[in-house]
Design a protein around this motif. Structure first.
Motif, PDB file in Angstrom:
ATOM      1  N   LEU A 204      -4.772   3.976 -12.440  1.00 32.71           N
ATOM      2  CA  LEU A 204      -5.039   4.926 -11.431  1.00 32.71           C
ATOM      3  C   LEU A 204      -6.047   6.070 -11.755  1.00 32.71           C
ATOM      4  O   LEU A 204      -7.092   6.458 -11.401  1.00 32.71           O
TER       5      LEU A 204
ATOM      6  N   LEU B  65       2.271  -0.315  -7.977  1.00 35.97           N
ATOM      7  CA  LEU B  65       1.024   0.409  -7.583  1.00 35.97           C
ATOM      8  C   LEU B  65       1.165   0.261  -5.995  1.00 35.97           C
ATOM      9  O   LEU B  65       0.035   0.160  -5.366  1.00 35.97           O
TER      10      LEU B  65
ATOM     11  N   ALA C 174      -1.506   2.014  -3.400  1.00 39.42           N
ATOM     12  CA  ALA C 174      -2.742   2.388  -4.480  1.00 39.42           C
ATOM     13  C   ALA C 174      -4.019   2.105  -3.671  1.00 39.42           C
ATOM     14  O   ALA C 174      -4.046   0.916  -2.833  1.00 39.42           O
TER      15      ALA C 174
END
Length: 331
Positions: free
Chosen positions: A7, A27, A30
């Protein structure tokens, strides 16, 4: 590499993560729009509710990955291993699945409209309630084999206009699915369940439909020329105006089916059960009806020119304006 590092690098503008080992990475939620994760190992990764539109996952390993509710519109998943992956409620409009392995994957209520799924392996996948409207699963000579959907659960799925030409749907569950104007020419639906499905205008030319269950299905104006329907179940089905020349319907059950205005020219209807069926204005010219059960069938205006009725059972059949095998009108 861990999730925070990915990220951080993505936020700084990096998009190329191809070939990376991301097994089990978390994730969820995300934002990874447009990222290149081709050939990456994402076995068991959690990408639920993530924003992954236009992501490149070509040839990636997503076995056992969780992508519930994720946005994968226009994603590239060609050649990816998606076996046992969970796409429950995911959005995959226009995604590229060519030659992907999707066996045993979960796509319950997923949106796969317009997806390219040529050459995919969907054996045992769960697509209950999924939308595959306009998806392409077509077999193409020398390029793509027919899609493998053996045993797939497509109960209640939206498959309007889908192209499944040459696909293998043996023992698939398509009950209550909507396949209006879908193309399944040369497909294999042996022992598949299409009970109460909506099949208006469907193309099943030269399809293999042995022991297929179409009971109470709606099949108005369906195209089934040269299809093999031996031992098929059509009890209560609506086949009004269906196109069935040269079909093999021997030993099929069509009790109370509506075949009014259907084309059954040269059809093999031997030992089929048409008890209480509606064959009004149907064309059975040159049909083979050896030991066919037509008891209490409605034959108003039915064309039976040169049909073999010598051993058919017409007990209680309604013959009004019926054109008999010798060309004479009865009633």
């Amino acid at each position: 590499m861990n999730a925070s590092e990915i990220l951080r690098r993505y936020t700084s503008g990096e998009l190329d993560f191809q070939g990376m080992n991301l097994r089990g990475v978390y994730l969820s939620g995300a934002d990874l729009i447009g990222v290149n994760l081709s050939s990456a190992d994402l076995w068991g990764a959690n990408l639920a509710l993530s924003y992954l539109s236009r992501i490149n996952l070509q040839r990636a390993n997503l076995t056992n990955a969780k992508l519930c509710g994720a946005n994968l519109n226009q994603a590239n998943l060609s050649g990816a291993n998606l076996s046992d992956a969970d796409f429950h409620g995911a959005t995959l409009q226009g995604a590229d699945f060519r030659r992907a392995n999707i066996s045993l994957a979960v796509f319950i209520d997923a949106n796969l409209s317009g997806a390219d799924m040529r050459g995919v392996n969907l054996q045992g996948a769960d697509l209950r309630g999924a939308c595959l409207r306009g998806a392409n699963l077509r077999k193409e000579q020398r390029l793509f084999e027919g899609a493998n959907l053996r045993g797939t659960n497509l109960q209640g799925a939206d498959l309007r206009g889908v192209n499944l030409q040459g696909a293998d749907l043996t023992k698939a569950n398509l009950s209550h699915a909507n396949l209006t104007e879908a193309s399944l020419g040369e497909a294999n639906l042996t022992q598949a369940n299409l009970s109460e499905a909506i099949l208006d205008g469907i193309f099943l030319t030269e399809a293999t439909l042995v022991e297929t269950n179409f009971s109470w299905a709606v099949m108005r104006n369906a195209k089934l020329e040269r299809a093999v329907l031996i031992d098929a179940e059509f009890a209560g089905a609506n086949l009004r105006g269906a196109f069935l020349p040269d079909v093999k319907l021997s030993n099929a059950n069509l009790v109370m089916a509506d075949l009014s205005r259907a084309n059954l020219v040269r059809a093999d209807l031997s030992r089929a059960n048409f008890n209480q069926a509606n064959l009004s204005e149907a064309d059975l010219t040159d049909a083979y009806l050896a030991r066919t059960d037509l008891r209490e069938a409605i034959l108003h205006g039915t064309i039976l020119i040169r049909a073999d009725l010598s051993t058919a059972n017409l007990g209680g059949a309604q013959l009004r304006g019926t054109i008999m095998p010798n060309g004479e009108m009865h009633g």
